[in-house]
Design a protein around this motif. Structure first.
Motif, PDB file in Angstrom:
ATOM      1  N   TRP A 144       8.880 -41.012  27.744  1.00 16.08           N
ATOM      2  CA  TRP A 144       8.071 -40.386  26.702  1.00 16.08           C
ATOM      3  C   TRP A 144       8.461 -38.917  26.571  1.00 16.08           C
ATOM      4  N   LEU A 145       8.459 -38.414  25.337  1.00  9.79           N
ATOM      5  CA  LEU A 145       8.799 -37.030  25.048  1.00  9.79           C
ATOM      6  C   LEU A 145       7.535 -36.259  24.671  1.00  9.79           C
ATOM      7  N   ASP A 146       7.331 -35.126  25.319  1.00 15.76           N
ATOM      8  CA  ASP A 146       6.169 -34.273  25.086  1.00 15.76           C
ATOM      9  C   ASP A 146       6.530 -33.246  24.013  1.00 15.76           C
ATOM     10  N   LEU A 147       5.859 -33.320  22.860  1.00 17.89           N
ATOM     11  CA  LEU A 147       6.123 -32.397  21.762  1.00 17.89           C
ATOM     12  C   LEU A 147       5.184 -31.203  21.787  1.00 17.89           C
ATOM     13  N   GLY A 148       4.406 -31.076  22.868  1.00 15.84           N
ATOM     14  CA  GLY A 148       3.471 -29.958  23.004  1.00 15.84           C
ATOM     15  C   GLY A 148       2.105 -30.279  22.429  1.00 15.84           C
ATOM     16  N   ALA A 149       1.094 -29.566  22.924  1.00 15.12           N
ATOM     17  CA  ALA A 149      -0.287 -29.704  22.426  1.00 15.12           C
ATOM     18  C   ALA A 149      -0.773 -31.148  22.511  1.00 15.12           C
ATOM     19  N   SER A 150      -0.473 -31.814  23.652  1.00 14.05           N
ATOM     20  CA  SER A 150      -0.907 -33.199  23.884  1.00 14.05           C
ATOM     21  C   SER A 150      -0.429 -34.136  22.783  1.00 14.05           C
ATOM     22  N   GLN A 151       0.838 -34.004  22.411  1.00 12.53           N
ATOM     23  CA  GLN A 151       1.452 -34.877  21.413  1.00 12.53           C
ATOM     24  C   GLN A 151       2.710 -35.505  22.020  1.00 12.53           C
ATOM     25  N   TRP A 152       2.770 -36.846  22.023  1.00 16.96           N
ATOM     26  CA  TRP A 152       3.837 -37.557  22.703  1.00 16.96           C
ATOM     27  C   TRP A 152       4.409 -38.646  21.803  1.00 16.96           C
ATOM     28  N   ILE A 153       5.719 -38.884  21.936  1.00 15.60           N
ATOM     29  CA  ILE A 153       6.361 -40.015  21.275  1.00 15.60           C
ATOM     30  C   ILE A 153       7.207 -40.760  22.300  1.00 15.60           C
ATOM     31  N   TYR A 154       7.332 -42.066  22.109  1.00 13.23           N
ATOM     32  CA  TYR A 154       8.177 -42.862  23.002  1.00 13.23           C
ATOM     33  C   TYR A 154       9.624 -42.693  22.569  1.00 13.23           C
ATOM     34  N   TYR A 155      10.495 -42.399  23.543  1.00 14.71           N
ATOM     35  CA  TYR A 155      11.898 -42.147  23.224  1.00 14.71           C
ATOM     36  C   TYR A 155      12.684 -43.438  23.166  1.00 14.71           C
ATOM     37  N   ASP A 156      13.063 -43.821  21.956  1.00 18.20           N
ATOM     38  CA  ASP A 156      13.935 -44.976  21.727  1.00 18.20           C
ATOM     39  C   ASP A 156      15.132 -44.469  20.921  1.00 18.20           C
ATOM     40  N   PRO A 157      16.331 -44.465  21.523  1.00 16.83           N
ATOM     41  CA  PRO A 157      17.505 -43.923  20.833  1.00 16.83           C
ATOM     42  C   PRO A 157      17.827 -44.609  19.512  1.00 16.83           C
ATOM     43  N   SER A 158      17.271 -45.796  19.275  1.00 18.31           N
ATOM     44  CA  SER A 158      17.570 -46.496  18.027  1.00 18.31           C
ATOM     45  C   SER A 158      16.902 -45.825  16.835  1.00 18.31           C
ATOM     46  N   TYR A 159      15.845 -45.034  17.086  1.00 15.31           N
ATOM     47  CA  TYR A 159      15.207 -44.338  15.965  1.00 15.31           C
ATOM     48  C   TYR A 159      14.865 -42.873  16.260  1.00 15.31           C
TER      49      TYR A 159
END
Length: 328
Positions: A307-322
């Motif tokens: 998971w990637l932390d974009l700051g301020a309690s915002q996260w996205i799952y890291y999938d290189p396909s998208y």
């Protein structure tokens, strides 16, 4: 009290492989860490069936335990086959209610807290006709920590805090099983090396060396899509643990730091797909804030279990396909 610790596989027998991991390396890491914690904390004599990357035959492992006249034998393994979760085994030729079964229950009790903490399935206490269980003269237990070829489990196996917590649980289980006496003034065990990131191999024939220089011997070549945790950096070299180093060249590998100590960004994530869930935490159980879409880009502050932390309690799952991730 005498204990024999068995790190499954070794040498030319890699055991199960998957997601850039090899069973023989993980079992040795776990076995050595459990030994170190036990020796620092309890009064116990320990013999290892192997203490390096060497092959030891199954019957020889049992012979080591029998010759040592051990009181208990534990064998560490990593599972495979597309499942998920933890399970352990005793010999299937024992009667119900055996002392080995009672010891198995104590290990399960010790491990269960860690399984619940990390959301890893408990597959139960089982029996099998494994040689190291059948040929050992003392009660013996074989653990299967997680599935190396399942993404969820493999991410945990790459998480050094999970490995440390599980080793602490294994130690507690062994101490309860053997009735070990705690040292009055124990020496704290040396800290387990903490991973600082993960490197994904994108090319072929990448030299893995015994030190951070081309003057060191080549151990073997690494190839895509292998991935390894990183413990240290030195003049452009990445330490993969156990005296194994690779030179970091972004043209044929991707290095993702877990975080920077000063809280500064570690990279940038470029959204290449549509409707990517932005969540309040690093889990699919965390609430969805909104969807992200190409060509949006965001700085990244830390990497945690894919998971990637974009700051301020915002996260996205890291999938290189998208998602395209570029480290600083």
């Amino acid at each position: 009290m005498k204990l024999v610790i068995d790190a499954g596989h070794g040498g030319y027998d890699s055991g199960a492989v998957g997601n850039g991991l090899e069973e023989k390396n993980l079992t040795l890491q776990i076995a050595q860490r459990v030994r170190d914690i036990l020796l620092a904390t309890y009064y116990v004599d320990i013999e290892m069936t192997r203490d390096s990357d060497v092959f030891v035959a199954l019957s020889e492992r049992a012979n080591i335990a029998n010759s040592y006249n051990a009181d208990f034998f534990i064998s560490f393994h990593i599972n495979s086959g597309g499942g998920t979760g933890y399970e352990d085994y005793i010999y299937n030729g024992l009667p119900s209610g055996s002392s080995a079964a009672m010891k198995q229950a104590k290990m399960h009790e010790a491990v269960r807290t860690v399984l619940n903490q990390y959301g890893l399935q408990d597959r139960g206490a089982k029996t099998a006709d494994y040689a190291v269980l059948r040929e050992t003269a003392m009660d013996a237990l074989l653990t299967e920590t997680a599935f190396i070829d399942t993404t969820l489990d493999a991410n945990l196996l790459k998480n050094q805090q999970f490995i440390e917590d599980l080793c602490q649980a294994y130690t507690k289980g062994i101490a309860n099983i053997m009735g070990l006496s705690a040292k009055e003034n124990p020496n704290p065990p040396a800290p387990d090396p903490q991973a600082i990131g993960v490197v994904n191999i994108l090319g072929t024939n990448v030299n893995l060396r015994t030190g951070p220089s081309t003057s060191y011997s080549v151990i073997r070549q690494l190839n895509a899509p292998e991935s390894y945790v990183v413990f240290n950096e030195s003049n452009g070299w990445l330490d993969l643990g156990a005296s194994q180093w690779i030179y970091y060249d972004p043209s044929y590998m991707q290095y993702i730091k877990y975080r920077n100590q000063d809280g500064s960004p570690i990279g940038v994530a470029e959204i290449r797909g549509t409707n990517i869930n932005l969540r309040t935490g690093p889990s699919t159980s965390a609430s969805v804030i909104r969807q992200l879409n190409a060509p949006e880009s965001y700085v990244v502050y830390q990497y945690q279990n894919s998971w990637l932390d974009l700051g301020a309690s915002q996260w996205i799952y890291y999938d290189p396909s998208y998602i395209k991730y570029t480290s600083y």
